[in-house]
Design a protein around this motif. Structure first.
Motif, PDB file in Angstrom:
ATOM      1  N   SER A 100       0.846  -1.195   0.000  1.00 34.82           N
ATOM      2  CA  SER A 100       0.000   0.000   0.000  1.00 34.82           C
ATOM      3  C   SER A 100       0.885   1.250   0.000  1.00 34.82           C
ATOM      4  N   LYS A 101       0.268   2.403  -0.082  1.00 33.43           N
ATOM      5  CA  LYS A 101       1.015   3.658  -0.122  1.00 33.43           C
ATOM      6  C   LYS A 101       1.379   4.070   1.298  1.00 33.43           C
ATOM      7  N   ARG A 102       2.616   3.821   1.679  1.00 35.34           N
ATOM      8  CA  ARG A 102       3.071   4.140   3.025  1.00 35.34           C
ATOM      9  C   ARG A 102       3.428   5.626   3.145  1.00 35.34           C
ATOM     10  N   LEU A 103       3.203   6.157   4.341  1.00 36.49           N
ATOM     11  CA  LEU A 103       3.623   7.523   4.649  1.00 36.49           C
ATOM     12  C   LEU A 103       5.091   7.460   5.068  1.00 36.49           C
ATOM     13  N   LEU A 104       5.976   7.991   4.231  1.00 36.42           N
ATOM     14  CA  LEU A 104       7.411   7.833   4.449  1.00 36.42           C
ATOM     15  C   LEU A 104       8.079   9.070   5.033  1.00 36.42           C
ATOM     16  N   HIS A 105       7.414  10.226   4.941  1.00 37.21           N
ATOM     17  CA  HIS A 105       8.007  11.466   5.425  1.00 37.21           C
ATOM     18  C   HIS A 105       6.929  12.307   6.111  1.00 37.21           C
ATOM     19  N   PRO A 106       7.307  13.143   7.076  1.00 37.77           N
ATOM     20  CA  PRO A 106       6.332  14.085   7.654  1.00 37.77           C
ATOM     21  C   PRO A 106       5.833  15.024   6.562  1.00 37.77           C
ATOM     22  N   MET A 107       4.546  15.366   6.638  1.00 33.84           N
ATOM     23  CA  MET A 107       3.964  16.219   5.606  1.00 33.84           C
ATOM     24  C   MET A 107       3.037  17.243   6.249  1.00 33.84           C
ATOM     25  N   ILE A 108       3.003  18.407   5.644  1.00 33.61           N
ATOM     26  CA  ILE A 108       2.142  19.495   6.094  1.00 33.61           C
ATOM     27  C   ILE A 108       1.353  19.995   4.893  1.00 33.61           C
ATOM     28  N   LYS A 109       0.080  20.268   5.094  1.00 30.76           N
ATOM     29  CA  LYS A 109      -0.748  20.787   4.002  1.00 30.76           C
ATOM     30  C   LYS A 109      -0.637  22.308   3.985  1.00 30.76           C
ATOM     31  N   GLN A 110      -0.177  22.842   2.867  1.00 28.48           N
ATOM     32  CA  GLN A 110      -0.021  24.285   2.685  1.00 28.48           C
ATOM     33  C   GLN A 110      -0.756  24.714   1.425  1.00 28.48           C
ATOM     34  N   ASP A 111      -1.706  25.619   1.603  1.00 28.74           N
ATOM     35  CA  ASP A 111      -2.526  26.094   0.477  1.00 28.74           C
ATOM     36  C   ASP A 111      -3.202  24.939  -0.255  1.00 28.74           C
ATOM     37  N   GLY A 112      -3.651  23.956   0.533  1.00 27.73           N
ATOM     38  CA  GLY A 112      -4.363  22.819  -0.033  1.00 27.73           C
ATOM     39  C   GLY A 112      -3.478  21.766  -0.662  1.00 27.73           C
ATOM     40  N   GLN A 113      -2.157  21.946  -0.621  1.00 24.82           N
ATOM     41  CA  GLN A 113      -1.228  20.995  -1.226  1.00 24.82           C
ATOM     42  C   GLN A 113      -0.319  20.408  -0.145  1.00 24.82           C
ATOM     43  N   TRP A 114      -0.056  19.117  -0.270  1.00 25.59           N
ATOM     44  CA  TRP A 114       0.826  18.450   0.700  1.00 25.59           C
ATOM     45  C   TRP A 114       2.282  18.723   0.365  1.00 25.59           C
ATOM     46  N   GLN A 115       3.022  19.136   1.401  1.00 27.67           N
ATOM     47  CA  GLN A 115       4.436  19.418   1.255  1.00 27.67           C
ATOM     48  C   GLN A 115       5.240  18.524   2.193  1.00 27.67           C
ATOM     49  N   GLN A 116       6.287  17.907   1.661  1.00 28.42           N
ATOM     50  CA  GLN A 116       7.175  17.089   2.498  1.00 28.42           C
ATOM     51  C   GLN A 116       8.086  18.013   3.295  1.00 28.42           C
ATOM     52  N   VAL A 117       8.170  17.780   4.617  1.00 31.63           N
ATOM     53  CA  VAL A 117       8.975  18.638   5.488  1.00 31.63           C
ATOM     54  C   VAL A 117       9.841  17.774   6.396  1.00 31.63           C
ATOM     55  N   SER A 118      10.706  18.414   7.142  1.00 24.58           N
ATOM     56  CA  SER A 118      11.554  17.699   8.093  1.00 24.58           C
ATOM     57  C   SER A 118      10.752  17.382   9.353  1.00 24.58           C
ATOM     58  N   TRP A 119      11.278  16.458  10.143  1.00 22.84           N
ATOM     59  CA  TRP A 119      10.613  16.120  11.410  1.00 22.84           C
ATOM     60  C   TRP A 119      10.553  17.345  12.319  1.00 22.84           C
ATOM     61  N   GLU A 120      11.628  18.114  12.340  1.00 24.11           N
ATOM     62  CA  GLU A 120      11.657  19.291  13.216  1.00 24.11           C
ATOM     63  C   GLU A 120      10.557  20.280  12.838  1.00 24.11           C
ATOM     64  N   LYS A 121      10.402  20.495  11.548  1.00 30.14           N
ATOM     65  CA  LYS A 121       9.371  21.421  11.078  1.00 30.14           C
ATOM     66  C   LYS A 121       7.970  20.886  11.393  1.00 30.14           C
ATOM     67  N   ALA A 122       7.758  19.588  11.160  1.00 26.64           N
ATOM     68  CA  ALA A 122       6.430  18.998  11.382  1.00 26.64           C
ATOM     69  C   ALA A 122       6.053  19.030  12.854  1.00 26.64           C
ATOM     70  N   LEU A 123       6.985  18.690  13.729  1.00 27.64           N
ATOM     71  CA  LEU A 123       6.689  18.669  15.166  1.00 27.64           C
ATOM     72  C   LEU A 123       6.493  20.088  15.699  1.00 27.64           C
ATOM     73  N   THR A 124       7.314  21.019  15.216  1.00 27.29           N
ATOM     74  CA  THR A 124       7.155  22.413  15.639  1.00 27.29           C
ATOM     75  C   THR A 124       5.804  22.963  15.205  1.00 27.29           C
ATOM     76  N   GLU A 125       5.394  22.632  13.961  1.00 29.58           N
ATOM     77  CA  GLU A 125       4.097  23.081  13.455  1.00 29.58           C
ATOM     78  C   GLU A 125       2.957  22.462  14.256  1.00 29.58           C
ATOM     79  N   THR A 126       3.105  21.186  14.630  1.00 20.96           N
ATOM     80  CA  THR A 126       2.082  20.527  15.451  1.00 20.96           C
ATOM     81  C   THR A 126       1.909  21.247  16.780  1.00 20.96           C
ATOM     82  N   VAL A 127       3.023  21.553  17.431  1.00 23.28           N
ATOM     83  CA  VAL A 127       2.973  22.249  18.727  1.00 23.28           C
ATOM     84  C   VAL A 127       2.344  23.621  18.562  1.00 23.28           C
ATOM     85  N   GLU A 128       2.734  24.353  17.529  1.00 23.72           N
ATOM     86  CA  GLU A 128       2.195  25.701  17.320  1.00 23.72           C
ATOM     87  C   GLU A 128       0.695  25.669  17.066  1.00 23.72           C
TER      88      GLU A 128
END
Length: 745
Positions: A272-300
């Motif tokens: 199946s299609k595995r989630l291999l990298h942290p991702m953030i939706k920006q302007d309706g589009q999924w962007q691959q980001v670093s773990w640091e960016k994804a976790l920081t965005e989650t906290v914010e």
């Protein structure tokens, strides 16, 4: 039984009267070759490979079908025994193809092993070998019936263990063939076990066909991520990829069997299609980001929601198959943030009696006890669809005992159920009242005044009288509340009635829960009204029902897709779409989640992480990772630990999942039931109620839904049709084609 003394190869042994020679030899560590014999199946004695020399008998005799007698002397290595065994081996190889190099069983084949010890290097036969056409018996099992040696293990498994004779023999002698009587797929939920039973390469696993050789595989013990029994598994893997899953013998839990759901769900991890990298939706589009960016965005994002709506504006929903460590860290994180909106009871509708629940849902008997129950009452327990391994255990009890049922569905079990009270879902409670009323009448004078008054106007039917009497008079009796009953809109009353019937009759009580670790969710405190080990919380948060039906600004989802996993599918879809932020800890990057989620954090699956599952027996079983996580995925407990650190919460300094477990285990061992709710008699019992749409066996969680081979089985086809309808609906909405035209097309 009496004890006799026998001699095997000059060594003296004691054995029970009636034991077969092969059983005593196995216990003594004396190897006797065999093909048709299996300790869980009846004796067929048709392969004759286990012939041994018993003194005073003129011919060699089959060890599997010869009972011991006092003073018996057995020789397994005498010239008579060896000649007999070599002759049988030569006979078995007459028609067997010489395709070991391309056979998937090569390297772990019983025929290969025995042929090395008892076969000749040159065949004396020059005639042509027979060829048998292969059978298509479904998407799970590959057949090569030319290799079949007619041991009939697969036939006996269906007839004796499952109670469904799907495989059988046609023809005689050299023309005998094993297969299905009609060309059809196997429909048993346990059919894959015949792969393990087959001593040759006639029946092999289709999803892992030609993927690896046996000697290349490493085995790592694990625990089933699907059932609440704690089924023991072995994960076979090579070069970081799971190749197959097989049973690990544990007589007290799963014996030597596993369900097809456990055996083949690993396919979703590879295909199946595995989630291999942290991702953030920006302007309706999924962007691959670093773990640091994804976790920081989650906290914010979570801090932003808390700042605007308060801590009660965020909620967490977790799969009931999450590990104990994940549950504990999830509830610690949210309670540390001030929110008590935490729940793993995705399929539960009635929360009115949640304060009366015990520390965790369980059974008051061992799983092995079901084999010998004299009387069992199933209350909306669809075992074949919920816990197939319990179905075959309970089938054993029907040899001498009695199975009874009250259910809102047609039973498809392969054993006798009598009496079977088939009722609509709104009549479950009234029928249980009838059983309880019969018990009150039968024990007149020894029942409390409140219970007597509660059932005063209930007149039990003859069938309800029979059920009550059987539970009361039999020493080994139990009542089992099924997963379906726990999903009833008045499940609190059903459970109260079940416990009351248990108390009045003296029988044991048990509940079958969804997922692999509902018990762990209770103990870890992944509940809105309790912290860990059953301590009542001073503040009660929102339940699954309240979170999904009322909606929240922020959600954190732990390995769950509420629009498919919960009883509130449409409400879940709307609530998640309307929320300001959804953080999903998931192993997959597909499905509706991609539409409503804002942040995706890739998690390791059960084969890629360590953790603990607690069964309904209360067994704590820890497993470790078999293969590395794919891509940048991380164990969920590590993600939650880091989030706790980023929020500045204390007690999030764990170095391993074992540290988390030991901390919780220490609390559990020091706990008492003083803080845990107890059974309170209701003022009156409500009537009616309803059930949500049931999940099929292969629609129960994200792993089995994505296992292609399971979805191609007869049980999985309904899920496939549902997916096609959803895709068609989305297509219509996207293209604005009138529904009438699509239907006509």
């Amino acid at each position: 039984m009496g004890i006799v003394t026998i001699e095997i190869d000059g060594q003296s042994y004691e054995a029970e009267t009636g034991s077969m020679i092969i059983e005593v030899a196995d216990d003594a560590g004396v190897h006797i070759p065999r093909f048709c014999y299996h300790k869980k199946l009846s004796v067929a004695a048709n392969c004759r490979m286990c012939l041994v020399d018993v003194t005073n008998l003129p011919k060699a005799v089959p060890a599997c079908a010869t009972s011991v007698a006092d003073g018996m002397k057995i020789l397994t290595q005498s010239e008579k025994a060896l000649m007999a065994q070599k002759s049988v081996m030569e006979f078995l190889l007459i028609n067997h193809p010489l395709d070991c190099p391309i056979c998937d069983q090569g390297g772990e084949c019983e025929l290969q092993d025995v042929a090395m010890g008892y076969g000749n290097d040159v065949s004396r036969f020059s005639e042509g070998k027979r060829v048998v056409n292969d059978k298509d018996i479904g998407p799970l099992i590959e057949t090569d019936m030319t290799r079949c040696i007619h041991c009939t293990r697969c036939v006996r498994f269906g007839t004796e263990i499952v109670g469904l004779r799907e495989m059988g023999a046609t023809g005689r002698g050299e023309h005998m063939e094993i297969g299905t009587f009609v060309e059809s797929s196997l429909v048993s939920e346990l059919a894959g076990n015949i792969i393990d039973l087959c001593p040759v390469g006639a029946l092999t696993a289709k999803p892992s066909l030609f993927k690896a050789r046996a000697w290349e595989l490493q085995a790592t013990p694990s625990i089933s991520p699907h059932d609440c029994l704690g089924t023991n598994l072995d994960i076979h893997h090579r070069r970081g990829q799971v190749i197959r899953v097989v049973p690990k013998e544990n007589e007290s839990i799963n014996e030597v069997w596993i369900t097809d759901r456990d055996r083949f769900s690993y396919q979703s991890l590879n295909e199946s299609k595995r989630l291999l990298h942290p991702m953030i939706k920006q302007d309706g589009q999924w962007q691959q980001v670093s773990w640091e960016k994804a976790l920081t965005e989650t906290v914010e994002q979570l801090k932003k929601i808390i700042g605007t709506h308060g801590a009660e504006g965020i909620g967490a929903l977790a799969s009931p198959s999450s590990t104990l460590e994940e549950f504990y860290l999830l509830q610690s994180l949210f309670r540390g943030l001030g929110s008590h909106n935490i729940d793993h009871r995705l399929r539960q509708i009635d929360f009115s009696t949640q304060h009366d629940d015990p520390m965790f849902p369980k059974i008051d008997f061992s799983l092995a006890d079901l084999d010998d129950m004299d009387a069992t009452l199933l209350v909306a327990a669809n075992l074949r669809n919920e816990q197939p391994l319990l179905s075959i255990r309970l089938r054993k009890s029907t040899r001498y005992g009695r199975v009874m049922a009250i259910a809102p569905f047609e039973y498809q079990e392969h054993f006798r159920i009598d009496p079977y009270i088939h009722v609509p879902s709104n009549a479950l409670i009234s029928n249980l009242q009838g059983v309880a009323a019969a018990l009150v009448t039968q024990q007149k004078g020894s029942v409390s005044a409140h219970l007597t008054e509660l059932f005063l106007n209930v007149t039990p039917t003859p069938e309800q009288e029979t059920i009550a009497n059987e539970l009361r008079i039999n020493e080994h009796a139990c009542i089992v509340i099924g997963q379906t009953a726990l999903e009833h809109s008045l499940s609190g009353h059903i459970r109260w009635l079940g416990r009351t019937i248990s108390r009045l009759s003296g029988c044991k009580y048990g509940e079958l829960t969804p997922g692999a670790n509902s018990a762990g969710g209770y103990i870890a405190g992944a509940l809105p009204h309790r912290t860990c080990v059953g301590v009542e919380s001073k503040i009660s948060g929102w339940t699954t029902q309240q979170m999904l039906q009322k909606g929240l600004p922020g959600f954190l989802l732990l390995n769950t897709e509420p629009e498919l996993d919960s009883s509130y599918r449409e409400s879940a879809r709307q609530a998640l779409k309307d929320s300001e932020c959804v953080v999903a800890l998931s192993a997959f990057a597909e499905g509706e989640m991609m539409e409503y989620a804002n942040i995706l954090l890739p998690t390791a699956t059960f084969t890629e992480t360590s953790g603990t599952f607690i069964s309904i027996e209360g067994n704590w079983q820890t497993f470790r990772a078999a293969v590395p996580a794919k891509g940048e995925a991380r164990p969920a407990w590590k993600i939650l630990r880091v989030l706790g650190n980023l929020f500045g919460l204390s007690s999030f300094d764990y170095n391993s999942s074992e540290d988390v477990k030991l901390k919780l285990l220490k609390k559990y061992e020091a706990s008492t039931d003083a803080h845990v709710g107890h059974l309170h008699n209701p003022e009156q019992l409500e009537q009616g109620g309803e059930l949500p749409k049931a999940l099929s066996l292969y629609d129960s969680d994200s792993l089995v839904r994505r296992a292609r081979c399971l979805q191609q089985t007869p049980q999985g086809l309904s899920n496939w049709r549902r997916d096609q309808i959803i895709k068609l609906t989305n297509f219509v909405a996207a293209t604005q084609i009138p529904v009438k035209e699509v239907g006509d097309a």
